[in-house]
Design a protein around this motif. Sequence first.
Motif, PDB file in Angstrom:
ATOM      1  N   SER A  64       0.840  -1.196   0.000  1.00  0.00           N
ATOM      2  CA  SER A  64       0.000   0.000   0.000  1.00  0.00           C
ATOM      3  C   SER A  64       0.872   1.242   0.000  1.00  0.00           C
ATOM      4  CB  SER A  64      -0.913   0.009   1.223  1.00  0.00           C
ATOM      5  OG  SER A  64      -1.782  -1.098   1.233  1.00  0.00           O
ATOM      6  N   VAL A  65       0.389   2.291  -0.643  1.00  0.00           N
ATOM      7  CA  VAL A  65       1.103   3.562  -0.719  1.00  0.00           C
ATOM      8  C   VAL A  65       0.118   4.693  -0.470  1.00  0.00           C
ATOM      9  CG1 VAL A  65       2.924   2.771  -2.278  1.00  0.00           C
ATOM     10  CG2 VAL A  65       0.774   3.606  -3.222  1.00  0.00           C
ATOM     11  N   ASN A  66       0.651   5.883  -0.239  1.00  0.00           N
ATOM     12  CA  ASN A  66      -0.216   7.049  -0.082  1.00  0.00           C
ATOM     13  C   ASN A  66      -0.549   7.625  -1.455  1.00  0.00           C
ATOM     14  OD1 ASN A  66       2.045   8.514  -0.947  1.00  0.00           O
ATOM     15  ND2 ASN A  66       2.644   9.092   1.124  1.00  0.00           N
ATOM     16  N   GLU A  92       0.651  -0.472  -5.107  1.00  0.00           N
ATOM     17  CA  GLU A  92       1.736  -0.483  -6.089  1.00  0.00           C
ATOM     18  C   GLU A  92       2.332  -1.873  -6.162  1.00  0.00           C
ATOM     19  OE1 GLU A  92       4.809   2.817  -7.334  1.00  0.00           O
ATOM     20  OE2 GLU A  92       5.557   1.781  -5.570  1.00  0.00           O
ATOM     21  N   LEU A  93       2.567  -2.345  -7.390  1.00  0.00           N
ATOM     22  CA  LEU A  93       3.223  -3.622  -7.652  1.00  0.00           C
ATOM     23  C   LEU A  93       4.522  -3.357  -8.393  1.00  0.00           C
ATOM     24  CD1 LEU A  93       0.195  -5.774  -8.920  1.00  0.00           C
ATOM     25  CD2 LEU A  93       1.162  -5.759  -6.631  1.00  0.00           C
ATOM     26  N   THR A  94       5.607  -3.970  -7.926  1.00  0.00           N
ATOM     27  CA  THR A  94       6.911  -3.828  -8.580  1.00  0.00           C
ATOM     28  C   THR A  94       7.490  -5.213  -8.847  1.00  0.00           C
ATOM     29  OG1 THR A  94       8.127  -3.718  -6.482  1.00  0.00           O
ATOM     30  CG2 THR A  94       7.329  -1.644  -7.413  1.00  0.00           C
ATOM     31  N   GLN A 127       0.777   0.948 -10.804  1.00  0.00           N
ATOM     32  CA  GLN A 127       0.119   1.748  -9.773  1.00  0.00           C
ATOM     33  C   GLN A 127      -1.387   1.597  -9.929  1.00  0.00           C
ATOM     34  OE1 GLN A 127       1.686   5.679 -10.413  1.00  0.00           O
ATOM     35  NE2 GLN A 127       3.646   5.223  -9.406  1.00  0.00           N
ATOM     36  N   ILE A 128      -2.048   1.206  -8.840  1.00  0.00           N
ATOM     37  CA  ILE A 128      -3.472   0.892  -8.863  1.00  0.00           C
ATOM     38  C   ILE A 128      -4.211   1.805  -7.888  1.00  0.00           C
ATOM     39  CG2 ILE A 128      -5.200  -0.921  -8.579  1.00  0.00           C
ATOM     40  CD1 ILE A 128      -2.969  -2.959  -9.004  1.00  0.00           C
ATOM     41  N   SER A 129      -5.242   2.466  -8.368  1.00  0.00           N
ATOM     42  CA  SER A 129      -6.128   3.272  -7.520  1.00  0.00           C
ATOM     43  C   SER A 129      -7.533   2.700  -7.618  1.00  0.00           C
ATOM     44  CB  SER A 129      -6.130   4.737  -7.962  1.00  0.00           C
ATOM     45  OG  SER A 129      -4.822   5.265  -7.984  1.00  0.00           O
ATOM     46  N   LEU A 130      -8.172   2.521  -6.476  1.00  0.00           N
ATOM     47  CA  LEU A 130      -9.513   1.949  -6.427  1.00  0.00           C
ATOM     48  C   LEU A 130     -10.436   2.880  -5.657  1.00  0.00           C
ATOM     49  CD1 LEU A 130      -8.774  -1.800  -5.588  1.00  0.00           C
ATOM     50  CD2 LEU A 130      -9.352  -0.841  -7.814  1.00  0.00           C
ATOM     51  N   PHE A 146       0.586   1.418 -15.904  1.00  0.00           N
ATOM     52  CA  PHE A 146       1.629   0.434 -16.187  1.00  0.00           C
ATOM     53  C   PHE A 146       2.869   1.210 -16.608  1.00  0.00           C
ATOM     54  CE2 PHE A 146       3.465  -3.001 -18.909  1.00  0.00           C
ATOM     55  CZ  PHE A 146       3.607  -3.953 -17.899  1.00  0.00           C
ATOM     56  N   LEU A 147       3.906   1.217 -15.749  1.00  0.00           N
ATOM     57  CA  LEU A 147       5.085   2.052 -15.961  1.00  0.00           C
ATOM     58  C   LEU A 147       6.296   1.172 -16.255  1.00  0.00           C
ATOM     59  CD1 LEU A 147       4.541   4.461 -12.929  1.00  0.00           C
ATOM     60  CD2 LEU A 147       3.746   4.753 -15.270  1.00  0.00           C
ATOM     61  N   LEU A 148       6.974   1.436 -17.371  1.00  0.00           N
ATOM     62  CA  LEU A 148       8.165   0.693 -17.776  1.00  0.00           C
ATOM     63  C   LEU A 148       9.295   1.668 -18.053  1.00  0.00           C
ATOM     64  CD1 LEU A 148       6.676  -1.955 -20.242  1.00  0.00           C
ATOM     65  CD2 LEU A 148       7.440  -2.343 -17.901  1.00  0.00           C
ATOM     66  N   ASP A 149      10.534   1.227 -17.792  1.00  0.00           N
ATOM     67  CA  ASP A 149      11.710   2.033 -18.095  1.00  0.00           C
ATOM     68  C   ASP A 149      12.173   1.745 -19.529  1.00  0.00           C
ATOM     69  OD1 ASP A 149      11.633   3.144 -15.582  1.00  0.00           O
ATOM     70  OD2 ASP A 149      12.879   1.578 -14.701  1.00  0.00           O
ATOM     71  N   ASP A 150      13.460   1.684 -19.754  1.00  0.00           N
ATOM     72  CA  ASP A 150      13.985   1.402 -21.092  1.00  0.00           C
ATOM     73  C   ASP A 150      13.569   0.001 -21.531  1.00  0.00           C
ATOM     74  OD1 ASP A 150      15.101   3.817 -20.842  1.00  0.00           O
ATOM     75  OD2 ASP A 150      17.166   3.146 -20.642  1.00  0.00           O
ATOM     76  N   LEU A 151      13.096  -0.089 -22.764  1.00  0.00           N
ATOM     77  CA  LEU A 151      12.583  -1.349 -23.295  1.00  0.00           C
ATOM     78  C   LEU A 151      13.151  -1.564 -24.693  1.00  0.00           C
ATOM     79  CD1 LEU A 151      10.665  -3.777 -22.982  1.00  0.00           C
ATOM     80  CD2 LEU A 151       8.845  -2.364 -23.927  1.00  0.00           C
TER      81      LEU A 151
END
Length: 313
Positions: A64-66, A92-94, A127-130, A146-151
């Motif tokens: 959980s995050v703020n 948040e899932l990493t 990052q998930i907001s409900l 859905f956040l990705l860095d260099d791909l």
Amino acid sequence: MRTCEEPRPPNGQSPIALAAGQSEYGFAEKVVEGMFIVVNSITIKIHSKAFHASFELWQLQGYSVNPNWQQSDLRLTRITDPQRGEVLTFKELTWQTLRIEADATDNGDQDPVTTPLRLITNQGRIQISLKRRTKDCNVVASKLMFLLDDLLWVLTDSQLKAMMKYAESLSEAMEKSAQQRKSMAPESVQITPPAPSAQQSWSQPFGVSPNASSISQYFDKHDMKESSYHLLISRLDLHICDDSHARESGALKHGMLGGAIQLTFRRMAFDYYPFHRAGDACKHWVRYSEAMETRGQWARKLVSEFQSKIEKL
């Protein structure tokens, strides 16, 4: 997991609340939400009539995050508005590595010479907001980023064609699911605020007296007006190569060699609002700009013209 030809009925009330003998958002939900989950590896297999795919994740973490997407006191990871009867939660899932593989099924309509589609990415996060109703824990709206860095992604032309066919096979099921959610979407009703209880004090830090107006303003700041899905890639290097194996005989016959195309995208973003109605305001969108206002006026004009034609008929 397996795709359904026809969408299933909704799940109903939260199983956590039912198991705890309650019907509304309460202590059991908050305990489960506060868990920090760590999984070394996880494999998800998806079967469809046209293809089968697998997702492999390593070093998965969920917590959980703020609202600013930072780990903090668990009491600050939810925003409860008693006046609305709704609660906002943030997750948040990493992960360290993600591997995706898809291949056509034997009985599908795919080309038998298609090459399996493979993608391996480095660390990323979701990052998930409900937004849920406190009286029955049903999800009113959600936001998924859905956040990705260099791909780096190397594709052959046959893999690119296969990916388009996979997306086409899923579009029908997704459209049916969207139609079901639209038909079952609740109308806006006035929610009576629940009676004050000791559980509501969990949503406020100790030593702070709850203020209805300040809570409502804080809720509005982080509220999701409608469900949305977002994809953001910092840098994408896409290489599309000629599949020489499928055309080996033709290439040798004409004396031609395969070619390749390299595409580089920076800060590439996709935003999808599946339940946005034509003519509605879009100021709450993530990447809203003044140029969208002109488009909104044009859309409202088309909607009014369409409504007037329907009324005449």
